[in-house]
Design an enzyme around this catalytic site. Sequence first.
Site, PDB file in Angstrom:
ATOM      1  N   ASP A 171      -2.857  -1.426  -2.171  1.00 19.37           N
ATOM      2  CA  ASP A 171      -4.309  -1.526  -2.214  1.00 19.37           C
ATOM      3  C   ASP A 171      -4.759  -2.408  -3.387  1.00 19.37           C
ATOM      4  O   ASP A 171      -3.943  -2.845  -4.205  1.00 19.37           O
ATOM      5  CB  ASP A 171      -4.891  -0.110  -2.344  1.00 19.37           C
ATOM      6  CG  ASP A 171      -6.162   0.054  -1.534  1.00 19.37           C
ATOM      7  OD1 ASP A 171      -6.885  -0.944  -1.350  1.00 19.37           O
ATOM      8  OD2 ASP A 171      -6.448   1.185  -1.106  1.00 19.37           O
ATOM      9  N   ASP A 236     -13.328  -0.473   4.771  1.00 24.65           N
ATOM     10  CA  ASP A 236     -12.823   0.706   5.481  1.00 24.65           C
ATOM     11  C   ASP A 236     -13.695   1.003   6.694  1.00 24.65           C
ATOM     12  O   ASP A 236     -14.919   1.011   6.606  1.00 24.65           O
ATOM     13  CB  ASP A 236     -12.816   1.920   4.546  1.00 24.65           C
ATOM     14  CG  ASP A 236     -11.826   1.726   3.409  1.00 24.65           C
ATOM     15  OD1 ASP A 236     -11.169   0.669   3.361  1.00 24.65           O
ATOM     16  OD2 ASP A 236     -11.714   2.636   2.571  1.00 24.65           O
TER      17      ASP A 236
HETATM   18  C1  GLA Z   1      -9.129   1.780   0.152  1.00 27.64           C
HETATM   19  C2  GLA Z   1      -8.414   1.311   1.422  1.00 27.64           C
HETATM   20  C3  GLA Z   1      -8.295   2.465   2.401  1.00 27.64           C
HETATM   21  C4  GLA Z   1      -7.565   3.626   1.763  1.00 27.64           C
HETATM   22  C5  GLA Z   1      -8.291   4.019   0.488  1.00 27.64           C
HETATM   23  C6  GLA Z   1      -7.534   5.035  -0.326  1.00 27.64           C
HETATM   24  O1  GLA Z   1     -10.449   2.104   0.377  1.00 27.64           O
HETATM   25  O2  GLA Z   1      -9.108   0.254   1.994  1.00 27.64           O
HETATM   26  O3  GLA Z   1      -7.621   2.043   3.563  1.00 27.64           O
HETATM   27  O4  GLA Z   1      -6.244   3.271   1.483  1.00 27.64           O
HETATM   28  O5  GLA Z   1      -8.465   2.907  -0.371  1.00 27.64           O
HETATM   29  O6  GLA Z   1      -8.265   5.378  -1.452  1.00 27.64           O
END
Ligand code: GLA
Length: 532
Positions: A171, A236
């Site tokens: 990430d 997300d």
């Molecule tokens: C980010 C990523 C998600 C997930 C979260 C975890 O937002 O884009 O897919 O992995 O972190 O905190």
Amino acid sequence: MKRVSKSLLLPLMVAGLHSLAMAQASPTAPITLPPMGWSSWNSFSNTINSSITIAQANALHNSGLQKAGYVYVNIDEGWWLGERDSGGNIVVDPKAWPAIQPGERAGDMSNIARYIHSLGLKAGIYTDAGKNGCSMYPDIGPAYFHTGSEGHYEQDFLQFARWGFDYVKVDWCGGAKENLDPDFQYGEIARAIAHAEKITGRKLYFSICEWGRQSPSTWAPGVGGTDQAIWRTGGDIVAPVVAAGPHSERKVSLENIFRNFDANYHPEAQHTGYYNDADMMVVGMPSLTPAQNRLHLSLWAMAATPLLIGADLTTLNAATLADLTNPEVIAIDQNPLGLQAVKVAENGSGLEIWSKFLSASGERAVLLLNRTYFPAPMSVAWKDLGLTGSEASVGEVWTGKQLAAIKDKYNATVPPHDAVLLLVRGTEGTFAHYAPDPTDKASISSETRFSDIAATPATFVQVRINYRNPGAETRIAALHVNAQAGTRIALLPTGSNTSSAWIQVRLDRRGNSNQIRFTQTANVRIESIDVF
Ligand code: GLA
């Protein structure tokens, strides 16, 4: 420049495209298809632990999903709390990750990897490229600092490989906060992954999660020379949802499904084995209708993006399982050319025709997508798909209806905010074959140019790159089309054979004045390209 004219090629092409495509040897390293499996984040966020993972792995194993190809069990953020021991090793909470089998030590992530493997599945894990992970959701638990790998790349990725993981998502929360350069950081991580593989013999599939902020389509494909990678192209699809927790009221939405599908549209970067990642799916999560589940799957399959289920697998009903395991939908997603669908026509505002070029001659996956609030008559013409000939057979994927010898076009009334997914089998159109400009000695130069390429009316054309990479390593060349921003293309080892990779480009100059250049080709030989 040596251009074989379309008219010269036409007879050869119509008769022999399939055999031409098949005649080429595969690269000596396997082409990876878009990953399929389950990921913990959408349904469990920071509450992920061993017993949840075991229940989900069992459900994947027992539900028919594994048989259909969903093999990854990916543990996302929340599995560690940011603590390291004096040697810098990640400390794992022994209560969240206890022993599973007799003889195991609590607080050892190899327990869960072993369990996942015992079902014939693959195991995924998660970290951040920066010092801190994203673990800052105070309303679903305490904030955990230092859950990233910066300063410990070699150590952490070696640890993940030693634990037995097969997949790692990296990430960008910490990376973004520290204003790091993602091209550089992810390149360093790719090197750490390669180093870990050298020591352990275990390959980690590399999932880059930078959300598309700094144009990953220009640097992520093959970053650091990795021979397998996906990169996120958007935010997300759903805010963290914890069953019965403070976020349980946050519903998944069609709006976000469309948003992520649209952000994922980078056909100029996606190429055989390297994929834009539209995010883990929300299929089967509360508040989506069966039709919306199918629309979501259609969009993801057309995009050839990873099919990672984010729902709680223990709650899926039979209809959702049947949709998720539809073999034609999966085959569209997993087509070995790896190309994503491109928009080829519009029947009106919000009425879009998408076409995905597949490996069988004359075959296209087609989506009639109605983004409007009204039912709409829609129509796709075979010529919009680059097919010649008046007749094609049509399979309606979700109804299973087969239609033979349909003339010129297909018509349907598409419900509002819905789509019709088709497999069209017709007669392949023409392609043009180009040899490199003669001034280039392709084997020694670090640039290979193809000039005088004819424009076509299509927004994107499909390009087959015929190349030879005699080395043991995947090579990364830069690809430039006219004056457009460049991207990278990964060329797998081929031994002494010629093999091919596919990508899509926009030929944005009129007439025969388009140019495609490959640079950094010193170690590979780009022998020719075919433009479809
Ligand atoms: C980010 C990523 C998600 C997930 C979260 C975890 O937002 O884009 O897919 O992995 O972190 O905190």
